[in-house]
Design an enzyme around this catalytic site. Structure first.
Site, PDB file in Angstrom:
ATOM      1  N   ASP A 242      -6.153  -7.462  -1.259  1.00 61.60           N
ATOM      2  CA  ASP A 242      -5.143  -6.432  -1.005  1.00 61.60           C
ATOM      3  C   ASP A 242      -5.715  -5.021  -1.162  1.00 61.60           C
ATOM      4  OD1 ASP A 242      -5.363  -7.058  -3.839  1.00 61.60           O
ATOM      5  OD2 ASP A 242      -3.796  -5.549  -4.107  1.00 61.60           O
ATOM      6  N   GLU A 243      -5.118  -4.078  -0.432  1.00 61.39           N
ATOM      7  CA  GLU A 243      -5.359  -2.643  -0.612  1.00 61.39           C
ATOM      8  C   GLU A 243      -6.835  -2.282  -0.655  1.00 61.39           C
ATOM      9  OE1 GLU A 243      -1.348  -1.301  -2.938  1.00 61.39           O
ATOM     10  OE2 GLU A 243      -2.940  -2.157  -4.176  1.00 61.39           O
TER      11      GLU A 243
HETATM   12  N1  IFG Z   1       0.585  -3.268  -5.034  1.00 68.27           N
HETATM   13  C1  IFG Z   1      -0.675  -3.785  -5.567  1.00 68.27           C
HETATM   14  C2  IFG Z   1      -0.665  -4.268  -6.997  1.00 68.27           C
HETATM   15  C3  IFG Z   1       0.323  -3.516  -7.898  1.00 68.27           C
HETATM   16  C4  IFG Z   1       1.678  -3.479  -7.221  1.00 68.27           C
HETATM   17  C5  IFG Z   1       2.726  -2.909  -8.162  1.00 68.27           C
HETATM   18  C6  IFG Z   1      -0.182  -5.916  -4.451  1.00 68.27           C
HETATM   19  C7  IFG Z   1      -0.712  -7.130  -3.755  1.00 68.27           C
HETATM   20  C8  IFG Z   1       1.562  -2.680  -5.947  1.00 68.27           C
HETATM   21  N2  IFG Z   1      -1.092  -4.926  -4.731  1.00 68.27           N
HETATM   22  O1  IFG Z   1       0.985  -5.842  -4.750  1.00 68.27           O
HETATM   23  O2  IFG Z   1      -1.969  -4.142  -7.554  1.00 68.27           O
HETATM   24  O3  IFG Z   1      -0.155  -2.223  -8.186  1.00 68.27           O
HETATM   25  O4  IFG Z   1       4.021  -3.122  -7.663  1.00 68.27           O
END
Ligand code: IFG
Length: 515
Positions: free
Chosen positions: A326-327
């Site tokens: 992710d991200e």
């Molecule tokens: N998105 C990030 C997480 C976390 C989350 C908090 C995902 C897959 C926001 N990645 O969710 O690391 O920071 O709500």
């Protein structure tokens, strides 16, 4: 001659002397809602000091677990006796030869005046049946000290099995570290709602939480930090194995996650060689995301990843390793694909199947991989294409299933980037229709992630997880036809006294008329 019955709140009423004692919950109040539940108040069973649990040897683990649940508040011995010792009244666990429609996790429960019978094809099914049975006891059964009272169990029959194979919870132990006892407490709490997998988010920018013997500085350095400079921590491999075994004793499979190629600052602060310039990066304790990336061009990166996958696979009896994805905002699309082209084969090489955030579909994973959908959009062409290729999707839409989302703006904990998620919001969705082009046959199940940027204690975990976790568990277990907020909110209200007896710090949502 009748008498006024002053039972638990909401049950006061006029009862004829020969009426059975009132109970707090009937089989129709069980959460998650069973496939079929027929109450029979004339068949209430009363557990007494000479009650036993009857089980064959192969079901003794479940029998002991059930005994451990019933002994503290009743003060009864409740011995586990041989399956065919019918000399004393009590609870019979029947393993095997159950209706095939029950499958591997279903169960058949009968509570009658002369005894309780629980039957299933596997010990998983018996364990899930115990979760329903315990809800038919007075809520005080969950207390840890002896209560002088009747232990009347609500009469009736239940025939039940899950809609989806995977009903999961995720706990982020990277942003803030939670010790083994805190994880075990959460395991006990989620097991009550027939959750069968626990995804542990073990590594992120702010902390590395699992000992890797071939890269010791990951925990020596990366294990020290946490968000806001709070205390860090990590699991030795023995402690991690103890958590995995404890989860298994609650019929829960652990899915460990090492997030990559982003969310890797703790690893890159621990080893300079994991950075393209060879220098360790400064530790980070803020909650920004997307700024880190492993060095995609460096061979050292793939030695690191292989060593981590090898050691983690050896610690994982379950079928899945989660490789994040992710991200990865600091990794180019080409580098992302190049990275996973090298990494994905490693997972199967060490005998595991891939789980990852749904972003991994961009790297064309094998159809055995389980992408976990976490976005708030109701459409995603790449995920729908993966489903069409045969990937099963694990549903965790952030605007429904993210337990770290604030209930309301007044919630002192949690985030709200995906919106405010009250109890009804978390209940009002269907995994089979939540994502366009991903039908029920392509849904692996559901998961309720709990990210810990703003959480520090078990009370924080419980406040965000309950009551919404129970709703996600129902969405994963119960037939779609049972899905009804007006009915569910009444059953949820009757779960409140259970949580109070257990000391669970749950959010008393104004949307529910708590008992
Ligand atoms: N998105 C990030 C997480 C976390 C989350 C908090 C995902 C897959 C926001 N990645 O969710 O690391 O920071 O709500």
């Amino acid at each position: 001659m009748g008498l006024w019955v002053l039972g638990p709140p909401g049950l006061a009423g006029f009862a004829a002397a020969d009426d059975p004692p009132a109970t707090e919950r009937a089989v129709t109040d069980i959460v998650p809602a069973p496939v079929q539940a027929r109450p029979d108040p004339a068949a209430n069973f009363t557990l007494t000091a000479d009650s036993v649990i009857r089980a064959e040897y192969q079901a003794h683990d479940v029998a002991d677990y059930l005994g451990d649940l019933l002994r503290p508040a009743t003060g009864f011995a409740i011995p586990v006796v041989d399956r065919y010792d019918t000399s004393k009244p009590g609870i019979t666990l029947q393993l095997g030869d159950a209706d095939q429609q029950l499958g591997s996790e279903g169960y058949q429960l009968t509570v009658a005046k002369d005894g309780i019978t629980l039957q299933a094809n596997t010990t998983d099914g018996l364990f899930e049946g115990v979760q329903s049975l315990r809800q038919l006891f007075p809520s005080a059964i969950g207390k840890s000290s002896v209560q002088q009272q009747d232990w009347t169990v609500s009469g009736g029959t239940v025939f039940d099995y899950p809609r989806f194979a995977r009903r999961g919870a995720m706990l982020d132990v990277a942003r803030h570290f939670f010790g083994p006892d805190q994880v075990k407490r959460y395991i006990d709490q989620i097991a009550q709602y027939k959750i069968n997998t626990l995804h542990l988010h073990l590594t992120d920018d702010q902390g590395w939480r699992i000992e890797i013997k071939s890269w010791p500085q990951l925990t020596e350095i990366g294990g020290k930090t946490a968000v806001d400079g709070d205390p860090g921590g990590f699991y030795t491999q023995d402690q991690y194995t103890d958590i995995v075994n404890y989860a298994a004793s609650r019929h829960i499979t652990v899915v460990p996650e090492v997030d990559m190629p982003g969310h890797t600052n703790a690893a890159q602060a621990s080893y300079g060689e994991l950075n393209c310039d060879g220098k360790p990066v400064p530790p980070r304790t803020d909650i920004d995301v997307g700024y880190s990336s492993l060095c995609i061009s460096s061979p050292t990166t793939y030695k690191f990843v292989e060593d981590v996958i090898r050691e983690l696979a050896a610690l994982t009896p379950g079928p899945y390793l989660d490789i994040g994805g992710d991200e990865a905002k600091s990794t180019s699309a080409a580098d992302y694909s190049a990275f996973y082209a090298k990494v994905m084969p490693l997972v199967s090489e060490y005998g595991k199947q891939i789980q990852g955030w749904h972003n991994i579909v961009e790297a064309n994973p094998p159809v055995s991989a389980v992408p976990e959908y976490w976005d708030t959009s109701r459409t995603n062409a790449d995920v729908a294409a993966a489903a069409a290729r045969g990937n099963k999707i694990l549903m965790a839409p952030a605007d429904k299933a993210y337990l770290d989302m604030k209930y309301t703006p007044d919630d002192p904990l949690g985030l709200h980037w995906a919106g405010y998620v009250e109890v009804k919001d978390a209940y009002d969705w269907d995994p089979a229709t939540v994502l366009q082009g991903v039908p029920e046959s392509s849904v692996a199940g559901v998961e309720a992630p709990l990210w810990s940027e703003t959480l520090r204690t078990s009370a924080d975990i419980e406040y965000q997880a309950f009551p919404r976790l129970a709703g996600i568990a129902e969405i994963g277990w119960s037939p779609a036809a049972t899905h009804n907020w007006d009915d569910y909110r009444k059953r949820l209200a009757a779960q409140g006294p259970i949580w109070t007896a257990q000391g669970i710090n749950f959010y008393r949502s104004p949307q529910v008329d708590w008992k």
